[in-house]
Each structure stands twice: as C-alpha cells, then as structure tokens.
Scaffold this active site. Structure first.
Site, short mmCIF file in Angstrom:
data_model
loop_
_atom_site.label_atom_id
_atom_site.label_comp_id
_atom_site.label_asym_id
_atom_site.label_seq_id
_atom_site.Cartn_x
_atom_site.Cartn_y
_atom_site.Cartn_z
N LYS A 210 -9.74 -59.99 0.69
CA LYS A 210 -10.19 -58.71 1.14
C LYS A 210 -11.82 -58.91 0.58
O LYS A 210 -12.71 -58.55 1.57
CB LYS A 210 -9.69 -57.58 0.76
CG LYS A 210 -10.24 -56.22 0.98
CD LYS A 210 -10.57 -56.15 2.68
CE LYS A 210 -11.51 -55.25 2.79
NZ LYS A 210 -11.16 -53.94 2.95
N CYS A 264 -17.86 -50.22 2.23
CA CYS A 264 -17.10 -51.48 1.93
C CYS A 264 -17.96 -52.75 1.70
O CYS A 264 -18.12 -53.13 0.57
CB CYS A 264 -16.18 -51.58 3.09
SG CYS A 264 -15.34 -50.15 3.62
N1 SAJ Z 1 -24.25 -53.99 10.23
C1 SAJ Z 1 -25.59 -54.69 10.58
N2 SAJ Z 1 -25.37 -55.92 11.24
C2 SAJ Z 1 -24.34 -56.28 11.83
C3 SAJ Z 1 -23.20 -55.53 11.55
C4 SAJ Z 1 -23.29 -54.63 10.65
O1 SAJ Z 1 -26.58 -54.31 10.13
O2 SAJ Z 1 -24.41 -57.10 12.86
C5 SAJ Z 1 -24.50 -53.05 9.17
C6 SAJ Z 1 -23.90 -51.55 9.84
O3 SAJ Z 1 -24.80 -51.03 10.63
C7 SAJ Z 1 -23.31 -51.03 8.71
C8 SAJ Z 1 -22.92 -52.03 7.60
O4 SAJ Z 1 -23.58 -53.32 8.12
O5 SAJ Z 1 -24.43 -50.32 8.02
C9 SAJ Z 1 -21.25 -52.08 7.72
O6 SAJ Z 1 -20.90 -52.04 8.93
P1 SAJ Z 1 -19.78 -53.02 9.73
O7 SAJ Z 1 -19.46 -52.42 10.99
O8 SAJ Z 1 -20.11 -54.30 9.49
O9 SAJ Z 1 -18.45 -52.58 8.76
P2 SAJ Z 1 -17.68 -51.55 8.09
O10 SAJ Z 1 -18.11 -51.15 6.74
O11 SAJ Z 1 -17.52 -50.28 8.92
O12 SAJ Z 1 -16.23 -52.00 7.81
C10 SAJ Z 1 -15.84 -53.49 7.42
C11 SAJ Z 1 -15.14 -54.37 8.08
N3 SAJ Z 1 -15.03 -55.50 7.51
C12 SAJ Z 1 -15.43 -56.84 7.97
O13 SAJ Z 1 -15.86 -56.60 9.51
C13 SAJ Z 1 -15.24 -57.92 7.52
C14 SAJ Z 1 -13.66 -53.52 8.28
O14 SAJ Z 1 -12.85 -54.35 8.93
C15 SAJ Z 1 -13.07 -53.52 6.82
O15 SAJ Z 1 -11.65 -52.88 6.79
C16 SAJ Z 1 -14.06 -52.38 6.18
O16 SAJ Z 1 -15.35 -53.17 6.09
C17 SAJ Z 1 -13.60 -51.99 4.77
O17 SAJ Z 1 -12.70 -51.00 4.67
O18 SAJ Z 1 -13.57 -53.02 3.83
#
Ligand code: SAJ
Length: 406
Positions: A210, A264
């Site tokens: 994870k 996360c």
């Molecule tokens: N972000 C970017 N660029 C991207 C993707 C995301 O800047 O291309 C930013 C988002 O705007 C945000 C942050 O990253 O600020 C996190 O967003 P996210 O959509 O990547 O992830 P979370 O935090 O909403 O959810 C993540 C997910 N993990 C993965 O995709 C590996 C989710 O599957 C997990 O269950 C979750 O963390 C968790 O609870 O750990």
C-alpha cells in the site's frame, strides 16, 4: 439466515469506514459502525452523511433503512472487526515525519474486551510495516486467553476519493494475514462483497504494498511537477510536452498541478522514509518536490500581482482535488492562505463543493470572482471551473495550475 452473513464492527466512520460499513450492510451483513465523535454518530443514525462523496448519501440511507447498519460510540461483540481509523504522521524535533499509529492502538484496545475465539480482526488503515503484528500484540496483552485463537490480517483500502463506491467493489485487493489461517479467513470475508481479484500475502508485504502504490504515484507526479517548473522558464507548455511524451508506448507521465494533497499520497511515502531514511532518497525527494510546488505557484502569482496597484486575486478551488470537498493537506488551501497572510492584494476564494460549511475565511460565488478579479488562479479543476466561458477570461491575467483551460 444466509450462512455468509456476519456480525461486523467497523471502527472509524470516515472516508473509508463509512462507505465500507454501508456497503457491507447493503450486502446483508449486520453492521455496527463505531466513531468517537458523537456528531458523526448522530448524523449517520439519522440517515445523513458528513462527507461529500458521489452516491455515498444514497448508500448510507439505504444501509440505515435496511436495518443492517447501526451506529454507536462503542463497539459490541461481533464476528469481524474492521479498523479504519486515521494514521497521520507527526513532526519530530529534527523536522522528520514519523507515522502516528495512536488511533489504531486506541481502536484495538477498545475492541479487545468484545473479542472471542474465532473472531477476525482486519486493519484497513494505511499503516507502517509491522502495525498488523502490533494490533495482534495489543489484543493478546489485554486478552492473553485469545493467544493463537483469533485471526488478524491487513487489507489495505485502495479506493480513489470521488470513485469510492465503485472502487470498493471492483478493485483488486491485497490481503496479508499474520499467518496463513488469518489470510484465508480474511479472503473468505472479502469475497462476500468484492468482485475484484484477491491476492494473498503476509501482513508486512501487504502493508508495504500500500505504501509503495502511493509512493509510486507521488514520484510520478513529482516528475511532472519538476518538468512544469523547468518548462516554466523555457517557453514550453508542459501540458503539450507531457501529452506528446506519453504518445511513446512505454511512457506514462502524470499531470503537474499546484502540489499534492490529500491524506494519502502526501503522507504515506513518509512512512517508508521513516523506516529507512538512508535508502529512501528518491521517495523523500519526490515528497520535497511536491511539497515545494505550492510555493513556486505563490511566487508566480506574486510576480504577476506586481503589475497592479491593488490587485484582486481570484483563487478558484480550495479542495485537494476536483469533485470533492476534502481539504486535508490541500495545496490550493495552502496557496490561498499564504496569499492572504502575505497581503498580496485582495484575495477572493471560491469552491462550489464547500457549500457554506467552510468558515476559516470568506468565500465568494464564482460569478463575483470572475467579475472582480484581475488575476485568476485555477487551483482545482472542478467541473464548474473547467466549463467557464473563455470569453470571461480574456481580459484577466490567468494562472492555470492544472492545465484545464488550455
Ligand atoms: N495529482 C496531481 N497530478 C496527477 C494526479 C494527482 O497533481 O496526475 C494530485 C491531486 O490533485 C491530489 C493528489 O495528487 O492533490 C492526490 O490525488 P490522487 O487522485 O492521485 O489520489 P488520492 O489521494 O485521492 O487517492 C490515492 C489513490 N492511490 C493511488 O492511486 C495509488 C487511492 O487509490 C488510494 O486508495 C488513496 O490514495 C489512499 O487512500 O491511500
């Protein structure tokens, strides 16, 4: 009675615990959701929700109406106990960030008196390696009579905020028991409500898997953010650049933004760094790059603001990403707060998902922000902002941190 039906206690009714408890209830399990906050318990008991997440309100209502979901401040006896409480980090004196598993420890202590032989205890919270073993140790220290007689496993949640309800059912799951019997027992339980594949390993590997998933994403976003800062001084559009590079069959760069937020990805990589600070160089650097990005954006806004005598700066979005209301570790909120604290003109913030429950500073409706701002900063690519008529932007200085108005 269906022989697969279980009595389940879910400890913690936040972004993971509440959807999980509700889903289990609608799948026929008899569920007691437990939370330490009385307000949360009262809200859910009345069939309402305290979180903005698509379809969650419908799911909770149907779970409560079915009679299968009850909510309380304290646990009772059950067959399965799921721990889904927060695992934040805490800052140490030397400024390092180390995992804080106090909530997991407290939740474990509070279920110990209700446990009986044959019960299954599942840790869903994202946790540093070794926490599932610690859960078992705590239980046995309180209940030596249960040594070798309960099952304990880690089954990390992997759902994406904004898509939680679908992903809870569809995602593949990893299950790591503290022994083979615990893994088998947990797998049997998850098969009652998950349609994805279930992969079995030991608890330490499951915990690390994870952390690695979220660190992988953090490193990839840091690469994109670093590119955006490099391109900023090279007259190259980073969005176009990434789009083109991603046409290569083996390249898949994520998107730059104002920084990385949420509870996360902005947190979990630190658990790996804390466990091995000498080796985890790339993971630490990625965190530092992503944490520095909001300040790069702030400097950019300040430079543009110098053109105006009394600039009005419209900050579009406060949540940590599009489509949700979650403000945890949000770079958009951090940027807005800093602009206000530094007195960089008049700041007008707007987030359609906050619906009046945000009290820290005044927010404005989108129309007023569009009308009054000299500088418009797009911080969150909420659909309401993506759809703005481009004509309304043409006399403004625009800083689009998400590439949504290209
Ligand atoms: N972000 C970017 N660029 C991207 C993707 C995301 O800047 O291309 C930013 C988002 O705007 C945000 C942050 O990253 O600020 C996190 O967003 P996210 O959509 O990547 O992830 P979370 O935090 O909403 O959810 C993540 C997910 N993990 C993965 O995709 C590996 C989710 O599957 C997990 O269950 C979750 O963390 C968790 O609870 O750990």
């Amino acid at each position: 009675m269906d022989k697969k039906q279980r009595n389940v206690v879910v400890m913690g009714l936040g972004y993971i615990g509440l959807p999980t408890a509700s889903l289990l209830a609608t799948k026929g399990h008899n569920v007691l959701g437990v939370d330490v906050q009385e307000e949360v318990v009262n809200t859910i008991n009345s069939g309402k929700v305290h979180i903005v997440e698509p379809q969650l309100d419908i799911l909770v209502r149907s779970a409560v109406n079915s009679g299968n979901l009850k909510v309380s401040l304290t646990p009772t006896e059950a067959d399965v106990f799921i721990i889904a409480v927060p695992t934040p980090f805490k800052l140490c004196g030397d400024n390092s960030k180390v995992p804080d598993i106090t909530y997991v420890e407290r939740a474990t202590e509070s279920i110990a008196p209700s446990l009986k032989e044959g019960d299954l205890v599942i840790l869903e919270s994202t946790s540093p390696v070794g926490t599932t073993e610690r859960v078992y140790e705590i239980i046995i220290s309180k209940r030596p009579d249960l040594a070798g007689k309960i099952y304990t496993a880690h089954c990390p949640e992997r759902v994406l905020p904004g898509h939680i309800i679908r992903e809870l059912v569809d995602n593949d799951r990893i299950i790591g028991g503290i022994d083979a019997a615990s893994s088998a027992k947990a797998k049997e339980f998850y098969e009652t409500f998950c349609s994805g594949n279930i992969y079995v390993t030991d608890s330490r590997t499951a915990e690390m898997a994870k952390l690695v998933e979220n660190s992988y994403r953090d490193v990839n976003i840091a690469f994109a953010n670093e590119l955006s800062m490099i391109c900023g001084s090279m007259k190259i559009s980073v969005w176009e650049l990434i789009e083109l590079a991603n046409r290569h069959p083996r390249v898949n760069i994520l998107q730059p933004g104002p920084g990385v937020g949420g509870h996360c990805i902005a947190v979990d990589p630190w658990f790996i760094v804390a466990a091995n600070s000498t080796e985890a160089r790339l993971i630490r650097t990625a965190r530092e790059v992503n944490d520095s990005k909001p300040y790069w954006v702030i400097d950019k806004i300040k430079a543009k603001a110098e053109r105006f005598k009394d600039p009005v700066i419209g900050c579009l979005g406060l949540a940590f990403k599009a489509g949700i209301d979650d403000l945890r570790e949000s770079p958009a909120l951090e940027i807005t707060r800093h602009l206000m604290a530094d007195g960089v003109g008049r700041v007008m913030a707007c987030d359609p998902n906050l619906n009046g429950h945000f009290k820290e500073f005044p927010t404005y409706d989108l129309q007023s922000v569009l009308r009054d701002s000299d500088i418009l900063v797009l911080l969150v690519d909420h659909k309401e902002f993506k759809g703005i008529d481009r004509e309304l932007l043409k006399d403004k200085v625009v800083i689009d941190t998400r590439g949504a108005w290209r």
